[in-house]
Scaffold this motif. Structure first.
Motif, PDB file in Angstrom:
ATOM      1  N   SER A   1       1.319  12.633   6.888  1.00  0.00           N
ATOM      2  CA  SER A   1       2.639  12.074   5.886  1.00  0.00           C
ATOM      3  C   SER A   1       2.177  10.866   5.147  1.00  0.00           C
ATOM      4  N   VAL A   2       3.063  10.524   4.511  1.00  0.00           N
ATOM      5  CA  VAL A   2       2.658   9.172   3.674  1.00  0.00           C
ATOM      6  C   VAL A   2       2.208   7.999   4.849  1.00  0.00           C
ATOM      7  N   ALA A   3       3.129   8.045   5.850  1.00  0.00           N
ATOM      8  CA  ALA A   3       2.903   6.889   6.732  1.00  0.00           C
ATOM      9  C   ALA A   3       1.341   7.021   7.370  1.00  0.00           C
ATOM     10  N   GLY A   4       1.312   8.316   7.632  1.00  0.00           N
ATOM     11  CA  GLY A   4      -0.114   8.494   8.343  1.00  0.00           C
ATOM     12  C   GLY A   4      -1.444   8.253   7.057  1.00  0.00           C
ATOM     13  N   ILE A   5      -0.990   8.509   5.922  1.00  0.00           N
ATOM     14  CA  ILE A   5      -2.275   8.147   5.181  1.00  0.00           C
ATOM     15  C   ILE A   5      -2.368   6.497   5.175  1.00  0.00           C
ATOM     16  N   CYS A   6      -1.231   5.970   4.910  1.00  0.00           N
ATOM     17  CA  CYS A   6      -0.995   4.625   5.068  1.00  0.00           C
ATOM     18  C   CYS A   6      -1.805   4.061   6.145  1.00  0.00           C
ATOM     19  N   GLU A   7      -1.623   4.572   7.176  1.00  0.00           N
ATOM     20  CA  GLU A   7      -2.083   4.122   8.518  1.00  0.00           C
ATOM     21  C   GLU A   7      -3.679   4.068   8.422  1.00  0.00           C
ATOM     22  N   VAL A   8      -4.369   5.402   8.011  1.00  0.00           N
ATOM     23  CA  VAL A   8      -5.609   5.503   7.815  1.00  0.00           C
ATOM     24  C   VAL A   8      -6.163   4.458   7.008  1.00  0.00           C
TER      25      VAL A   8
ATOM     26  N   MET B   1       0.916  -1.165   0.022  1.00  0.00           N
ATOM     27  CA  MET B   1       0.077  -0.170   0.058  1.00  0.00           C
ATOM     28  C   MET B   1       0.955   1.361   0.007  1.00  0.00           C
ATOM     29  N   GLN B   2       2.003   1.184   0.667  1.00  0.00           N
ATOM     30  CA  GLN B   2       2.859   2.301   0.880  1.00  0.00           C
ATOM     31  C   GLN B   2       3.414   2.980  -0.637  1.00  0.00           C
ATOM     32  N   GLU B   3       3.626   2.016  -1.426  1.00  0.00           N
ATOM     33  CA  GLU B   3       4.072   2.220  -2.948  1.00  0.00           C
ATOM     34  C   GLU B   3       3.085   2.931  -3.590  1.00  0.00           C
ATOM     35  N   GLU B   4       1.730   2.359  -3.333  1.00  0.00           N
ATOM     36  CA  GLU B   4       0.714   3.117  -4.158  1.00  0.00           C
ATOM     37  C   GLU B   4       0.535   4.520  -3.604  1.00  0.00           C
ATOM     38  N   VAL B   5       0.660   4.885  -2.361  1.00  0.00           N
ATOM     39  CA  VAL B   5       0.408   5.982  -2.008  1.00  0.00           C
ATOM     40  C   VAL B   5       1.345   7.112  -2.222  1.00  0.00           C
ATOM     41  N   ILE B   6       2.603   6.566  -2.176  1.00  0.00           N
ATOM     42  CA  ILE B   6       3.987   7.326  -2.887  1.00  0.00           C
ATOM     43  C   ILE B   6       3.616   7.692  -4.315  1.00  0.00           C
ATOM     44  N   GLU B   7       3.281   6.656  -5.251  1.00  0.00           N
ATOM     45  CA  GLU B   7       2.720   7.091  -6.309  1.00  0.00           C
ATOM     46  C   GLU B   7       1.671   8.204  -6.606  1.00  0.00           C
ATOM     47  N   ILE B   8       0.902   8.224  -5.725  1.00  0.00           N
ATOM     48  CA  ILE B   8      -0.130   9.070  -5.854  1.00  0.00           C
ATOM     49  C   ILE B   8       0.566  10.623  -5.272  1.00  0.00           C
ATOM     50  N   VAL B   9       1.268  10.483  -4.187  1.00  0.00           N
ATOM     51  CA  VAL B   9       2.043  11.750  -3.693  1.00  0.00           C
ATOM     52  C   VAL B   9       2.870  12.420  -4.984  1.00  0.00           C
ATOM     53  N   ARG B  10       3.778  11.309  -5.747  1.00  0.00           N
ATOM     54  CA  ARG B  10       4.259  11.815  -6.707  1.00  0.00           C
ATOM     55  C   ARG B  10       3.544  12.435  -7.621  1.00  0.00           C
ATOM     56  N   LYS B  11       2.280  11.856  -8.091  1.00  0.00           N
ATOM     57  CA  LYS B  11       1.570  12.308  -9.185  1.00  0.00           C
ATOM     58  C   LYS B  11       1.127  13.753  -8.957  1.00  0.00           C
ATOM     59  N   VAL B  12       0.413  13.813  -7.597  1.00  0.00           N
ATOM     60  CA  VAL B  12       0.024  15.192  -7.150  1.00  0.00           C
ATOM     61  C   VAL B  12       0.945  16.119  -7.382  1.00  0.00           C
ATOM     62  N   PHE B  13       2.013  15.961  -6.752  1.00  0.00           N
ATOM     63  CA  PHE B  13       3.032  17.019  -6.511  1.00  0.00           C
ATOM     64  C   PHE B  13       4.090  17.226  -7.667  1.00  0.00           C
ATOM     65  N   HIS B  14       3.800  16.185  -8.690  1.00  0.00           N
ATOM     66  CA  HIS B  14       4.457  16.566  -9.849  1.00  0.00           C
ATOM     67  C   HIS B  14       5.920  16.129  -9.654  1.00  0.00           C
ATOM     68  N   LYS B  15       6.255  15.179  -8.934  1.00  0.00           N
ATOM     69  CA  LYS B  15       7.471  14.497  -8.791  1.00  0.00           C
ATOM     70  C   LYS B  15       7.749  13.297  -9.807  1.00  0.00           C
ATOM     71  N   ASP B  16       9.146  13.328  -9.960  1.00  0.00           N
ATOM     72  CA  ASP B  16       9.665  12.271 -10.781  1.00  0.00           C
ATOM     73  C   ASP B  16      10.114  10.870  -9.939  1.00  0.00           C
ATOM     74  N   ALA B  17      10.090   9.604 -10.719  1.00  0.00           N
ATOM     75  CA  ALA B  17      10.607   8.776 -10.085  1.00  0.00           C
ATOM     76  C   ALA B  17      11.874   8.794  -9.286  1.00  0.00           C
ATOM     77  N   ASP B  18      12.823   9.916  -9.568  1.00  0.00           N
ATOM     78  CA  ASP B  18      13.823  10.128  -8.761  1.00  0.00           C
ATOM     79  C   ASP B  18      13.788  10.649  -7.559  1.00  0.00           C
ATOM     80  N   SER B  19      12.604  11.209  -7.317  1.00  0.00           N
ATOM     81  CA  SER B  19      12.371  12.246  -6.153  1.00  0.00           C
ATOM     82  C   SER B  19      12.134  11.153  -5.171  1.00  0.00           C
ATOM     83  N   GLU B  20      12.984  11.390  -3.884  1.00  0.00           N
ATOM     84  CA  GLU B  20      13.060  10.715  -2.596  1.00  0.00           C
ATOM     85  C   GLU B  20      11.570  10.840  -1.958  1.00  0.00           C
ATOM     86  N   ILE B  21      10.583  10.012  -2.195  1.00  0.00           N
ATOM     87  CA  ILE B  21       9.412  10.164  -1.416  1.00  0.00           C
ATOM     88  C   ILE B  21       9.418   9.044  -0.442  1.00  0.00           C
TER      89      ILE B  21
END
Length: 77
Positions: free
Chosen positions: A63-70, A1-21
């Motif tokens: 945070s990403v962790a908080g989103i995943c927890e919810v 699930m965390q990877e899914e949320v990270i991908e959503i964060v990348r999409k929303v904030f226009h970050k590329d795959a190299d961005s450390e999320i």
């Protein structure tokens, strides 16, 4: 699930795959994650997961962790 949320964060904030999320990514260390960014992120999460979050859940989603927890808590109910 965390990877899914990270991908959503990348999409929303226009970050590329190299961005450390990571699980620790939040508004404190991602400048784009301001109040408007939070609203946009929540809207995207609600669309992807086809749900509406409660006020209490929104408070936890700092945070990403908080989103995943919810999301995990919802899945386990």
């Amino acid at each position: 699930m965390q990877e899914e949320v990270i991908e959503i964060v990348r999409k929303v904030f226009h970050k590329d795959a190299d961005s450390e999320i990571t699980a620790y990514t939040s508004s404190k260390n991602l400048p784009e994650w301001d109040s408007f960014g939070q609203i946009t992120l929540i809207q995207e999460l609600e669309k992807v997961y086809q749900t509406k979050f409660t006020f209490d859940e929104l408070i936890e989603m700092e945070s990403v962790a908080g989103i995943c927890e919810v999301l995990e808590n919802r899945k386990n109910k």
